[in-house]
Design an enzyme around this catalytic site. Structure first.
Site, PDB file in Angstrom:
ATOM      1  N   HIS A  12      27.997  40.923  36.372  1.00  0.00           N
ATOM      2  CA  HIS A  12      28.845  41.604  37.592  1.00  0.00           C
ATOM      3  C   HIS A  12      28.794  43.174  37.307  1.00  0.00           C
ATOM      4  CE1 HIS A  12      33.295  42.285  38.759  1.00  0.00           C
ATOM      5  NE2 HIS A  12      32.582  41.810  39.962  1.00  0.00           N
ATOM      6  N   HIS A  54      32.646  50.912  43.454  1.00  0.00           N
ATOM      7  CA  HIS A  54      33.414  49.417  43.712  1.00  0.00           C
ATOM      8  C   HIS A  54      34.832  50.183  44.627  1.00  0.00           C
ATOM      9  CE1 HIS A  54      36.898  46.889  42.901  1.00  0.00           C
ATOM     10  NE2 HIS A  54      35.952  45.857  43.006  1.00  0.00           N
TER      11      HIS A  54
HETATM   12  O1  G3P Z   1      31.500  39.622  44.144  1.00  0.00           O
HETATM   13  C1  G3P Z   1      32.447  39.065  43.114  1.00  0.00           C
HETATM   14  C2  G3P Z   1      33.269  39.904  42.827  1.00  0.00           C
HETATM   15  O2  G3P Z   1      32.706  41.026  42.465  1.00  0.00           O
HETATM   16  C3  G3P Z   1      34.308  40.396  43.923  1.00  0.00           C
HETATM   17  O3  G3P Z   1      35.665  41.113  43.390  1.00  0.00           O
HETATM   18  O4  G3P Z   1      36.584  43.311  43.125  1.00  0.00           O
HETATM   19  O5  G3P Z   1      34.802  42.866  41.433  1.00  0.00           O
HETATM   20  O6  G3P Z   1      34.253  43.449  43.866  1.00  0.00           O
HETATM   21  P1  G3P Z   1      35.373  42.707  42.753  1.00  0.00           P
HETATM   22 CA    CA Z   2      31.864  43.011  43.444  1.00  0.00          CA
END
Ligand code: G3P
Ligand code: CA
Length: 252
Positions: A12, A54
């Site tokens: 992630h 993000h």
């Molecule tokens: O793509 C999955 C996840 O990254 C979505 O949530 O807020 O971490 O971008 P966020």
């Molecule tokens: Ca994401």
């Protein structure tokens, strides 16, 4: 159903929380932990360069201020995107999507691009990110997976580059989610982990789509998702889960 070309384990934002998210340092660290696929968040600069960040604003993860999408790419490249995390990463820059493509293609890693538009730029971001991804991965055997919480962004990506695989991100099972994903010709549903159960997995698989879960950082949760038969797990814990393992086996 076509064979799924992506690995089960996906890091992630590069390497979760071990390095500054969405920077090349994070990708390098995730790769050092054995990860071969990464998720990242992509939006547009004021002059339409797709880059990784993000939040809509700069404060949390850079030394800049205000709406990131209101700065030019030249202005964004001057920012420090590492010091907020720790002094070891001071001076780390925001990467463009082209920088990340170079890293992934050069290290045989795959990518999940979350289209994360600055509010008000949903269609433009979907279209430009898809066009840029198609160009950057033109010679690649496996294209990046484009995902978004925003159907309008996915629709624009589809109109621009229909051949690039798409996934609908869900943080809630809003009315009509599966029909919308089918209309967008998505290949996957990427859900908040708590939304997966035997019923939702069966619904998605029966519709011919794949099931991915975010953001899974606990061993028991990962094991339950594997038992349900999910196809992908997005995790911050690159230090906990060994990606070569099909089971949620913690590193010893
Ligand atoms: O793509 C999955 C996840 O990254 C979505 O949530 O807020 O971490 O971008 P966020
Ligand atoms: Ca994401």
């Amino acid at each position: 159903m076509k064979p799924w070309p992506y690995p089960l384990w996906i890091a992630h934002r590069g390497a979760g929380k071990l390095a500054p998210e969405n920077t090349l340092a994070a990708f390098r660290l995730g790769a050092q932990h054995g990860y071969r696929m990464f998720e990242c968040d992509v939006k547009l600069s004021a002059d339409d360069v797709p880059f990784l960040l993000h939040d809509p604003v700069l404060e949390r993860t850079t030394n800049g201020r205000g709406i990131a999408g209101s700065l030019s790419w030249q202005q964004l490249t001057a920012l420090d995107a590492g010091s907020w995390h720790s002094s070891a990463f001071a001076g780390e820059r925001l990467p463009s999507l082209a920088d990340v493509a170079r890293f992934c293609l050069g290290s045989e890693c795959l990518l999940n691009i979350e289209i994360k538009p600055t509010p008000g730029t949903e269609e433009r971001t979907g279209k430009i990110v898809a066009n840029e991804a198609a160009k950057l991965w033109a010679d690649a055997a496996t294209p990046p997976l484009l995902t978004s919480f925003i159907p309008q962004a996915l629709q624009a990506a589809r109109e621009a580059q229909a051949q690039l695989p798409r996934g609908l991100l869900l943080d809630a099972l809003w009315t009509g989610w599966l029909e919308v994903a089918q209309k967008l010709e998505c290949v996957a549903i990427v859900c908040d982990q708590i939304l997966w159960d035997a019923n939702t997995v069966a619904q998605v698989k029966n519709a011919g789509l794949h099931c991915l879960a975010y953001t899974v950082n606990e061993e028991t949760a990962a094991q339950a998702l594997l038992t349900l038969g999910v196809d992908g797990i997005i995790t911050d814990r690159v230090d906990l889960f060994a990606p070569s393992s099909a089971a949620a086996k913690p590193r010893m």
